[in-house]
Structures are given as C-alpha cells and as structure tokens.
Scaffold this active site. Structure first.
Site, short mmCIF file in Angstrom:
data_model
loop_
_atom_site.label_atom_id
_atom_site.label_comp_id
_atom_site.label_asym_id
_atom_site.label_seq_id
_atom_site.Cartn_x
_atom_site.Cartn_y
_atom_site.Cartn_z
NE ARG A 1 32.57 29.85 41.41
CZ ARG A 1 32.16 28.92 42.27
NH1 ARG A 1 31.66 29.27 43.44
NH2 ARG A 1 32.24 27.65 41.96
CG ASP B 1 32.57 39.75 44.22
OD1 ASP B 1 31.94 38.69 44.33
OD2 ASP B 1 33.48 40.08 45.01
CE1 TYR C 1 40.19 39.85 40.44
CE2 TYR C 1 41.73 38.33 41.49
CZ TYR C 1 40.49 38.59 40.93
OH TYR C 1 39.55 37.60 40.87
NE ARG D 1 34.84 44.90 46.14
CZ ARG D 1 33.56 44.50 46.07
NH1 ARG D 1 33.26 43.35 45.46
NH2 ARG D 1 32.62 45.24 46.59
#
Lengths: 267, 267
Positions: free
Chosen positions: A51, A53, A111, A199
């Site tokens: 999911r 952001d 990522y 992050r």
C-alpha cells in the site's frame, strides 16, 4: 473466474496513495478497479502487494484480481491501458493460479529513494526526487546503512498509526549510489516494511550524511525502539516501489507462454 | 544597470511555451519577468536564446536581462528560485558584459528528443517522452540522419507560420542512441533551428524507423523544399533544450570568479 496478475506503474504525484478510501480520494487501486469495472461491467476487487502512500511512485507494483472476463491477458492489458488515466498503466498482465494473492505471496520489495544534490532545485526532477542542498557524506551514510541491514525490530523507524502486527523486519540490502551529475539513489530491499519505514530511514540517513548524526549511533537507535529518536520522515515524492518479488510458481510469467512485456523492443 | 546571464531549467508541460503572449497565457519568459519584477520592484525584459514551444522542456535555456539591482548573482539566483513556480528554476546566474544578448550571441543549440519504445505506455516517462509502439530500425534512422547533417535549406522541415528570415541552417550533429530498457534518444546539435524543425525531423525519422520511408529518400526530401512531403510534427513533450552555446567572452562563467553551479556537490 480467472485470476490475473497485474504489473502496475504509476506516477504517484496526483494520487492519494494506493489504497481505496472512503470519499472522493483519487487512488491507484480505485483507478484500476474503476477501469476493470468499465471493461467487464461488474465490480472487481484489486489486491496490491504493497500500500504505497500518497505521492509515492511505482515502477513495479504487483496486484491481482479475479475478473469475470474471457479476454486473454494481452487484450485485457490493452483495454486497461486505453481506459486508465495517463498517470497509471499496466505493464504486464498474466493468468495466475486461483490461489495467487499479491499481498500474501509478496516475499520482498525493492524501493529506491532519489535525491538531487545539485546547487539549485531542479524542476525536471521535482516530481521524482528530493532536493538536498547540503553536500552529503555518502561514506558515512553507507556505514550507517550497514548497521541497518539485517533482521531488527524497526520500531524506531515506524510511522504513527501503523496497525499492530509486529515490528521485526528484515532489510536484505541497502545500497547508496552517487550518480554523475548530482543524483544519489538509496536502494532498499527488504522482506517487508513498516508504515513510513523507508522514508524514516531516509530522513535519518540524511542526518548522517549531513554530519548531524554519527553512523556508529545506528545500533543504539535501533535498540531504543523509540520513533522520536530517529530522523524526520522524508517526503513521499522521492520514493518509488521498483519491484515486488512474489514467491509463487511462475513468478514473473503466467500460466501461458505469452509474455506481454518481454524481449528487446529495439530492432 | 548590470546585465545578468541566466541558465534556466523548466518542465514545459504546464507552460504555453517560452515567449510572453498577450492575455493570460502562462509562459516561462513571463514567469521569469514576474519573479524579477517581484524582487526588484521594476519591470524587467528577459531575452531568451531560443523560443521553445508549448510543452517543450529545457535543461539549459540561456537568457539575459538588464536588472536594476545591487544583488550579487548568487543572491539574485536564490531570490529567483524562492519566488519562481516549481516547474521553473535558475541553475546559474552570472554578470555578463552589457553587450551580451542571449539571442544574438547564441551560436548553437543542442536538443534531445526522447522516445519510449516499451511494450506499454509508461506513466513515469509520460511528461518527457513519446511512446512509440512499433519497434524501430535504429540503423535505418541513423542512415537517414547522416543525410540530414550539414548545411541545407530545411524548408521541407519548417513549421507553418515561421517568420520569413531564410531557411538554410546547419545541423552539426545528429546522434541516435538506444538505451538499455527501451529508451531511444535523438540528440540534435545545430547552429539554429526553424520553427518545429526538430519535431518535424523526428516525425520523419520515425517513419524511417518504422520502415515506411527509405533512408535513401532524405536528399530528395531536402531538395523538394516542400513541407507536405516530410513526416508529421512529433509531439512537444518529448523535446528538451539541453544546451545553448553562446559565442561571447566568458561563455559559461561571468565577470566574477564566483560560479554558482560549479564543482562536484558530493562529498
């Protein structure tokens, strides 16, 4: 009802994230479900591996959906890409066994977080990168990164509002690459990530790169299990979900020999 | 009143081109003039080396402006980048002699046109590239390109509505590079370009790449001096002005040793 695996690319800038929300929020899952409903005439549930952001991009999000259609994968892909908005597209569609579930079978994700370290902000990189004014000590960041790789309780890097389901994750790999011209890529691969974990790791590594935090302080930061001791959450726009590895027979193909996005397109 | 040279980057997607127009059109020249007026309190004329069309991007547009300010270049740059919209920024500001004029002293320009040849459209490349579904014969395109390099009357590639000021131009270089993964770059350098000339060359080279036009037909196409015989105008969004070479003392610097955007920013 055949089960389809979708490989999805999107520019997250104008989406409020992957997951369908109550109300008029524009989401990637919602755009895919609406396009599939438009094509098939029936309501479709799309399951995503991760999911992402609001503002986070994807080159290789994986999803699956059971769809009441007789369309072959390649035709379903064409129909989807004709109907989907310009900032989302399906790179590959394949039949998969009924038991395949993109979320449950996702074994690892990759990522990449992109930094731009030029002397002034860069409009052409604005949507995909974070501009970092100060010069960065990449060696110190790499040293800090080495302490983060492995299986740890990542509570110190966990965003608020996470559902409670354990906070031990395995970071398989973290590479930090300075590119010619001033781009820096932070490349993460892990078995799973807590909410905002990438992050928050980036925000903390940036403090290390600026000399405000010692690389040697990473083990204690992990051990603290305290989000308030880590760095700030880096903005979403620098982050891209590159790849999801699903541990299921025929991972990157389908049940059919047909590959929608294969081979070398150049003559 | 000091004369400043500006090196300008912009994402052209949401601009109606470089040149200020009557009415509410959003232009890069207009955004720069408005920002300078905001900073200095007086009206400023900004001269650009090239008038890029609506949707065309720039990494290295060059402009100059005589500005009633005591700000040093580096401070003017910071002030400009704080005031300018996110899709335009000034990469470098330098003092230049009063006689410097970005348009008159531009000696050559480099443009790159980006193609994406993957099997499906790519949302993350959408703003910067043209998606070409068919596979391209890059060798045929290179052969056609070799016939275009040199000094020619480019009337066959000239967009309608050009001001009458001759149509002989020198194409110094044309390189076609296939990148790993499916991107193709068409890299043009020339002493000057007619209106839509690069995009008309790209549209014609794409026909060659798809086998619909023979590379050997290029000399006759140039000799025809007939726009209707060339290919269509490729869309603006694939085109980026990379560099302007100005033939003036101290081309890439200024009168001061200070370089705003120099050196290697990585530690």
């Amino acid at each position: 009802m055949p089960n389809f695996r979708l490989l999805v690319e999107y520019d997250g800038t104008d989406f409020e994230g992957w997951q369908i929300q109550p109300g008029p929020a524009r989401t990637v899952q919602g755009a895919l479900a609406a396009a599939l409903e438009h094509i098939t005439g029936v309501s479709v549930t799309v399951t995503g591996a991760g999911r992402t952001d609001a503002g986070v991009h994807a080159e290789g999000q994986v999803a699956n959906a059971r769809i009441a259609t007789r369309l072959a994968p390649v035709d379903l892909q064409r129909a989807l890409n004709a109907v989907l908005p310009r900032d989302v597209a399906v790179r590959e569609v394949a039949w998969v066994p009924d038991a395949f579930d993109a979320r449950r079978h996702a074994r690892s994700k990759r990522y990449v977080y992109r930094l731009w370290t030029g002397a002034s902000r860069s409009p052409l990189r604005e949507r995909r990168s974070l501009w970092v004014r100060s010069s960065l000590d990449l060696e110190a960041m790499r040293e800090a990164g080495r302490a983060l790789v492995g299986t740890h309780d990542f509570t110190s890097f966990r965003g608020a509002g996470s559902a409670v389901c354990g906070s031990v994750r395995t970071l398989l790999r973290l590479e930090i690459r300075g590119q010619l011209g001033g781009e820096v890529l932070l490349d993460f691969e892990g078995t799973g990530f807590l909410r905002h974990m990438v992050r928050n790791l980036v925000g903390t590594l940036l403090e290390v790169g600026r000399g405000r935090r010692a690389p040697a302080a990473m083990p204690a930061l992990l051990a603290a299990l305290d989000r308030s001791q880590a760095g700030p959450t880096a903005p979403a726009r620098g982050l891209t979900l590159i790849h999801v590895h699903c541990d299921f027979p025929l991972e990157s193909g389908g049940l059919e020999p047909e590959r929608v996005d294969g081979g070398e397109p150049l003559g």
